[in-house]
Motif scaffolding. Structure first.
Motif, PDB file in Angstrom:
ATOM      1  N   GLY A 136      23.304 -49.424 -12.583  1.00 15.64           N
ATOM      2  CA  GLY A 136      24.061 -48.284 -12.074  1.00 15.64           C
ATOM      3  C   GLY A 136      23.777 -47.918 -10.639  1.00 15.64           C
ATOM      4  O   GLY A 136      24.124 -46.813 -10.202  1.00 15.64           O
ATOM      5  N   SER A 137      23.140 -48.806  -9.886  1.00 17.34           N
ATOM      6  CA  SER A 137      22.918 -48.539  -8.460  1.00 17.34           C
ATOM      7  C   SER A 137      24.256 -48.378  -7.744  1.00 17.34           C
ATOM      8  O   SER A 137      25.274 -48.923  -8.172  1.00 17.34           O
ATOM      9  N   ALA A 138      24.231 -47.632  -6.648  1.00 14.96           N
ATOM     10  CA  ALA A 138      25.480 -47.316  -5.952  1.00 14.96           C
ATOM     11  C   ALA A 138      25.374 -47.596  -4.461  1.00 14.96           C
ATOM     12  O   ALA A 138      24.284 -47.624  -3.885  1.00 14.96           O
ATOM     13  N   LEU A 139      26.536 -47.804  -3.857  1.00 13.17           N
ATOM     14  CA  LEU A 139      26.664 -47.939  -2.405  1.00 13.17           C
ATOM     15  C   LEU A 139      27.673 -46.911  -1.918  1.00 13.17           C
ATOM     16  O   LEU A 139      28.634 -46.589  -2.615  1.00 13.17           O
ATOM     17  N   ILE A 140      27.471 -46.413  -0.709  1.00 11.73           N
ATOM     18  CA  ILE A 140      28.425 -45.491  -0.093  1.00 11.73           C
ATOM     19  C   ILE A 140      28.585 -45.867   1.373  1.00 11.73           C
ATOM     20  O   ILE A 140      27.593 -46.074   2.073  1.00 11.73           O
ATOM     21  N   GLU A 141      29.817 -46.007   1.815  1.00 12.89           N
ATOM     22  CA  GLU A 141      30.055 -46.305   3.234  1.00 12.89           C
ATOM     23  C   GLU A 141      29.957 -45.020   4.042  1.00 12.89           C
ATOM     24  O   GLU A 141      30.587 -44.013   3.712  1.00 12.89           O
ATOM     25  N   VAL A 142      29.160 -45.058   5.100  1.00 13.82           N
ATOM     26  CA  VAL A 142      29.016 -43.911   5.999  1.00 13.82           C
ATOM     27  C   VAL A 142      29.436 -44.331   7.403  1.00 13.82           C
ATOM     28  O   VAL A 142      29.591 -45.519   7.701  1.00 13.82           O
TER      29      VAL A 142
ATOM     30  N   TYR B 265      29.946 -55.309   4.755  1.00 15.57           N
ATOM     31  CA  TYR B 265      29.036 -54.170   4.822  1.00 15.57           C
ATOM     32  C   TYR B 265      27.581 -54.601   4.984  1.00 15.57           C
ATOM     33  O   TYR B 265      27.120 -55.532   4.324  1.00 15.57           O
ATOM     34  N   CYS B 266      26.869 -53.876   5.849  1.00 15.34           N
ATOM     35  CA  CYS B 266      25.436 -54.102   5.989  1.00 15.34           C
ATOM     36  C   CYS B 266      24.692 -52.796   5.702  1.00 15.34           C
ATOM     37  O   CYS B 266      25.283 -51.720   5.651  1.00 15.34           O
ATOM     38  N   SER B 267      23.388 -52.904   5.541  1.00 16.21           N
ATOM     39  CA  SER B 267      22.583 -51.753   5.169  1.00 16.21           C
ATOM     40  C   SER B 267      22.151 -50.960   6.399  1.00 16.21           C
ATOM     41  O   SER B 267      21.837 -51.520   7.444  1.00 16.21           O
ATOM     42  N   THR B 268      22.130 -49.643   6.251  1.00 15.14           N
ATOM     43  CA  THR B 268      21.569 -48.771   7.284  1.00 15.14           C
ATOM     44  C   THR B 268      20.059 -48.607   7.095  1.00 15.14           C
ATOM     45  O   THR B 268      19.388 -48.060   7.957  1.00 15.14           O
ATOM     46  N   ASN B 269      19.553 -49.040   5.948  1.00 17.78           N
ATOM     47  CA  ASN B 269      18.182 -48.777   5.517  1.00 17.78           C
ATOM     48  C   ASN B 269      17.955 -47.276   5.279  1.00 17.78           C
ATOM     49  O   ASN B 269      16.823 -46.798   5.336  1.00 17.78           O
ATOM     50  N   ASN B 270      19.056 -46.569   5.010  1.00 24.26           N
ATOM     51  CA  ASN B 270      18.982 -45.185   4.542  1.00 24.26           C
ATOM     52  C   ASN B 270      19.126 -45.235   3.025  1.00 24.26           C
ATOM     53  O   ASN B 270      20.198 -45.565   2.517  1.00 24.26           O
ATOM     54  N   LEU B 271      18.057 -44.920   2.304  1.00 29.77           N
ATOM     55  CA  LEU B 271      18.008 -45.089   0.863  1.00 29.77           C
ATOM     56  C   LEU B 271      17.797 -43.767   0.150  1.00 29.77           C
ATOM     57  O   LEU B 271      17.105 -42.890   0.659  1.00 29.77           O
ATOM     58  N   TRP B 272      18.363 -43.671  -1.050  1.00 26.76           N
ATOM     59  CA  TRP B 272      18.162 -42.524  -1.931  1.00 26.76           C
ATOM     60  C   TRP B 272      17.738 -43.046  -3.288  1.00 26.76           C
ATOM     61  O   TRP B 272      18.321 -43.999  -3.797  1.00 26.76           O
ATOM     62  N   PHE B 273      16.723 -42.428  -3.893  1.00 29.12           N
ATOM     63  CA  PHE B 273      16.407 -42.805  -5.261  1.00 29.12           C
ATOM     64  C   PHE B 273      15.976 -41.607  -6.085  1.00 29.12           C
ATOM     65  O   PHE B 273      15.493 -40.599  -5.558  1.00 29.12           O
ATOM     66  N   ASP B 274      16.202 -41.726  -7.386  1.00 28.74           N
ATOM     67  CA  ASP B 274      15.809 -40.717  -8.354  1.00 28.74           C
ATOM     68  C   ASP B 274      14.342 -40.946  -8.712  1.00 28.74           C
ATOM     69  O   ASP B 274      13.948 -42.052  -9.088  1.00 28.74           O
ATOM     70  N   LEU B 275      13.533 -39.916  -8.573  1.00 28.05           N
ATOM     71  CA  LEU B 275      12.088 -40.057  -8.768  1.00 28.05           C
ATOM     72  C   LEU B 275      11.733 -40.489 -10.190  1.00 28.05           C
ATOM     73  O   LEU B 275      10.891 -41.369 -10.393  1.00 28.05           O
TER      74      LEU B 275
ATOM     75  N   GLY C   7      24.890 -39.533 -10.321  1.00 31.27           N
ATOM     76  CA  GLY C   7      24.051 -39.917 -11.447  1.00 31.27           C
ATOM     77  C   GLY C   7      23.378 -41.262 -11.269  1.00 31.27           C
ATOM     78  O   GLY C   7      22.683 -41.745 -12.175  1.00 31.27           O
ATOM     79  N   ALA C   8      23.559 -41.877 -10.104  1.00 29.33           N
ATOM     80  CA  ALA C   8      22.954 -43.189  -9.847  1.00 29.33           C
ATOM     81  C   ALA C   8      21.444 -43.050  -9.695  1.00 29.33           C
ATOM     82  O   ALA C   8      20.951 -42.060  -9.155  1.00 29.33           O
ATOM     83  N   PRO C   9      20.686 -44.046 -10.167  1.00 27.53           N
ATOM     84  CA  PRO C   9      19.235 -43.997  -9.992  1.00 27.53           C
ATOM     85  C   PRO C   9      18.798 -44.396  -8.595  1.00 27.53           C
ATOM     86  O   PRO C   9      17.694 -44.055  -8.159  1.00 27.53           O
ATOM     87  N   PHE C  10      19.687 -45.107  -7.877  1.00 32.07           N
ATOM     88  CA  PHE C  10      19.320 -45.677  -6.581  1.00 32.07           C
ATOM     89  C   PHE C  10      20.601 -45.905  -5.794  1.00 32.07           C
ATOM     90  O   PHE C  10      21.624 -46.313  -6.351  1.00 32.07           O
TER      91      PHE C  10
ATOM     92  N   MET D 270      12.845 -53.022   1.206  1.00 25.30           N
ATOM     93  CA  MET D 270      12.967 -51.894   0.273  1.00 25.30           C
ATOM     94  C   MET D 270      14.385 -51.765  -0.267  1.00 25.30           C
ATOM     95  O   MET D 270      14.591 -51.334  -1.405  1.00 25.30           O
ATOM     96  N   GLY D 271      15.385 -52.167   0.516  1.00 22.35           N
ATOM     97  CA  GLY D 271      16.764 -52.091   0.047  1.00 22.35           C
ATOM     98  C   GLY D 271      17.055 -53.023  -1.103  1.00 22.35           C
ATOM     99  O   GLY D 271      17.998 -52.804  -1.870  1.00 22.35           O
ATOM    100  N   ALA D 272      16.239 -54.074  -1.251  1.00 19.61           N
ATOM    101  CA  ALA D 272      16.452 -55.025  -2.335  1.00 19.61           C
ATOM    102  C   ALA D 272      16.233 -54.405  -3.699  1.00 19.61           C
ATOM    103  O   ALA D 272      16.630 -54.960  -4.726  1.00 19.61           O
ATOM    104  N   ALA D 273      15.618 -53.216  -3.742  1.00 25.32           N
ATOM    105  CA  ALA D 273      15.423 -52.519  -5.020  1.00 25.32           C
ATOM    106  C   ALA D 273      16.745 -52.140  -5.659  1.00 25.32           C
ATOM    107  O   ALA D 273      16.788 -51.788  -6.850  1.00 25.32           O
ATOM    108  N   ILE D 274      17.829 -52.247  -4.912  1.00 26.45           N
ATOM    109  CA  ILE D 274      19.135 -51.888  -5.468  1.00 26.45           C
ATOM    110  C   ILE D 274      19.482 -52.753  -6.666  1.00 26.45           C
ATOM    111  O   ILE D 274      20.188 -52.339  -7.576  1.00 26.45           O
ATOM    112  N   GLU D 275      18.948 -54.002  -6.713  1.00 28.16           N
ATOM    113  CA  GLU D 275      19.271 -54.882  -7.826  1.00 28.16           C
ATOM    114  C   GLU D 275      18.387 -54.646  -9.049  1.00 28.16           C
ATOM    115  O   GLU D 275      18.622 -55.213 -10.118  1.00 28.16           O
TER     116      GLU D 275
END
Length: 462
Positions: free
Chosen positions: A346-352, A285-295, A232-235, A337-342
């Motif tokens: 309700g933004s989320a992180l997931i370790e991959v 943790y660092c970013s992969t620059n793999n992002l998901w967002f709700d349109l 349910g996260a927007p980003f 683009m990853g800075a949009a998380i802030e």
């Protein structure tokens, strides 16, 4: 009224046909610069952050299948690979068996479409320098375009600003060098300005997956799509554990003032906090620059902000001609683009796993990718078959540029599946079927050749 510098910059962008949304966004950051904004994130303002691991998450297969059927894929493809001596899109580099990054990306998506009965549109955010080559290379994949959606859209451009007075620079010797990209945070501006954001929503898509074209581990995986949809996260951003090679890079943290997740880049870290930046136990943790967002969430956020998402400023100081330090010092206004998380509640992180983060920034990375550390299966997904990814350090005097690198591996990459590290100082040319085992260091003042079939062990020293 605004400053003379901003007026000139706006006029210059308008004359060049830059989209009005992009001009307004640039003006926003210009005013921040005028008011002394640096974009710095002091260590005293943040705390470390923790997150769940994808390996521990159970995703219902039906949820995963439904999620991928409502996902669109965007690849950032504006880079030329200039640091490796390239003048074309870096994604045109051959990875293996005559396949480039673009070939493998296209085949990954085509395979997923069949497997999951998904539309899964693929779009590339190109620059004006990568567009023609990219589209020509993709023309062979007749089934790749999705009716009613473009295969590419262009990132914006903005003027470089003289560091002395923030006036747009003039460089008649090479006018192209008067311009720079606004950083990959421009993807949101470009999606809105081109109308693609609205178009995707109209076509019934709910989520977007964005990643870099030089990261073949960034597959639009149904499990990750399902996790994001169920959250349910927007980003959300996929993260990996930092390793020693990530010490100088950015990391995630939580801002003390409002509890929001932030992505702090190295360029946003004050010099006095360099030690904290490099502390892998504190910032893990660092970013992969793999992002998901709700349109829908992205559209709403942009609408209420009049198209300006308000990402943190990154002030990048360079020279007009990056290869000539005698040219004037300029400021490039950038966002990540990853800075949009802030931006989103309700933004989320997931370790991959690191298998989803295989970026190629140097020829060191390219050597690993071309070696037997990875296999490319029938689904065109990278499969790491080596226990560990070896550390590679090739002499930059001989291997930094792709053309010189290729001359020294004329028969392909050596076997690195059993290697821990390979350090090369000097000019070595490698024959066919060379194997590297353990920690190998080569060092010679003279040009050398590693013979066909040679097995280099940890005690190798030439």
């Amino acid at each position: 009224m605004g400053s003379p510098g901003l007026h000139k910059a706006r006029d210059k962008m308008a004359d060049a046909g830059v989209d009005e949304v992009a001009i307004d966004t640039f003006a926003h950051y210009y005013r921040l610069l005028e008011h002394g904004e640096t974009g710095m994130v002091p260590e005293s303002t943040i705390d470390p952050v923790d997150m769940p691991s994808l390996a521990d998450v159970e995703v219902d297969p039906d949820v995963a299948a439904e999620a991928i059927r409502h996902t669109a894929v965007i690849k950032l493809n504006g880079g030329l690979g200039t640091s490796m001596g390239m003048e074309r899109a870096k994604s045109l580099l051959c990875v293996r068996r005559g396949l480039s990054f673009l070939d493998i990306i296209a085949r990954q998506v085509l395979h997923l479409r069949k497997e999951h009965d998904a539309t899964l549109p693929l779009m590339f955010m190109n620059s004006f320098r990568t567009s023609a080559d990219t589209m020509a290379a993709l023309a062979r994949y007749e089934d790749l375009p999705v009716d009613g959606l473009p295969l590419e859209f262009l990132q914006n451009k903005e003027p470089k600003l003289l560091a002395a007075d923030l006036m747009p620079v003039s460089y008649p010797k090479d006018p192209d060098l008067e311009w720079c990209p606004p950083g990959h945070g421009d993807v949101y501006t470009a999606l809105r300005g081109t109308g693609l954001l609205d178009l995707l929503i109209e076509r019934g898509f709910r989520h977007v997956f964005i990643s870099n074209s030089d990261n073949l581990g960034a597959v639009p995986d149904p499990q990750v799509a399902g996790w994001f949809a169920a959250s349910g996260a927007p980003f959300a951003i996929e993260a990996v554990r930092r390793t020693p090679s990530d010490r100088k890079g950015g990391h995630f943290a939580r801002r003390k003032s409002d509890g929001r997740i932030v992505l702090r880049e190295s360029a946003q870290t004050p010099k006095e906090d360099a030690e904290a930046l490099a502390d892998l136990d504190r910032h893990r943790y660092c970013s992969t620059n793999n992002l998901w967002f709700d349109l829908d969430a992205m559209k709403q956020a942009l609408d209420v902000r009049q198209g300006i998402l308000g990402l943190p400023l990154i002030k990048n100081t360079k020279h007009v001609d990056p290869g000539d330090p005698s040219t004037p010092e300029v400021i490039q206004v950038e966002t990540a683009m990853g800075a949009a998380i802030e931006v989103f509640d309700g933004s989320a992180l997931i370790e991959v796993g690191r298998d989803r983060f295989v970026p190629v920034k140097t020829t060191n990375d390219l050597l690993v990718l071309r070696s037997d550390v990875y296999q490319v299966g029938s689904d065109f997904v990278l499969d790491q078959v080596a226990t560990d990814v070896p550390f590679i350090d090739l002499d930059s005097d001989y291997y930094k540029l792709v053309g010189e690198f290729d001359k020294r591996f004329p028969e392909g990459a050596p076997s690195l599946a059993k290697a821990s590290s390979l350090r090369v100082v000097g000019d070595y040319t490698f024959g066919r079927d060379v194997q590297v085992v353990g920690d190998v260091a080569l060092d010679s003042a003279d040009a050398e050749r590693v013979d066909q079939g040679a097995v280099l062990h940890g005690d190798a020293d030439a």
